[in-house]
Write a protein that holds these residues in place. Structure first.
Motif: not given
Length: 86
Positions: A65-69, A52-53, A23-24, A79-85
Motif C-alpha cells: 500500500e504505497g510505500n508500506q507493507i 533509498n531501497l 537501520g535496514v 506468521r514468518d514475516i520476511k522482507i528483502n531489499f
C-alpha cells in the motif's frame, strides 16, 4: 520480547512501534507466534520501506500500500514475516 499475562476471559490490545537503531539495509524478518489454545486473534502489521531501497521479496500474504507493507489478519497460525531489499 515480552510477556503479557491476562486473566481467563479477558482481552487486551497491544501496540508496538519499533525503530531499528542501525537501520535496514538488506532485509527484515519477524516471527509472530499464535498463542496456544486461542482462536485467531486480530493482528495488524505495517512496515515502511526506506526511500533509498527497492523491494525484491515479501512474504506472499503481505500487501503493498504505497510505500508500506501491511498485514491485517487474524493470527490463526504462526506468521514468518520476511522482507528483502536491494
Amino acid at each position: 520480547a515480552f510477556w503479557l499475562v491476562l486473566d481467563p476471559g479477558k482481552d487486551q490490545t497491544v501496540t508496538l512501534e519499533y525503530r531499528s537503531p542501525v537501520g535496514v539495509s538488506e532485509g527484515y524478518e519477524m516471527y509472530v507466534q499464535k498463542q496456544s489454545g486461542t482462536i485467531g486473534q486480530n493482528f495488524e502489521y505495517s512496515f515502511v520501506i526506506p526511500a533509498n531501497l527497492n523491494l525484491i521479496y515479501k512474504s506472499p500474504y503481505l500487501e503493498m500500500e504505497g510505500n508500506q507493507i501491511k498485514l491485517n489478519s487474524n493470527l490463526d497460525e504462526d506468521r514468518d514475516i520476511k522482507i528483502n531489499f536491494k
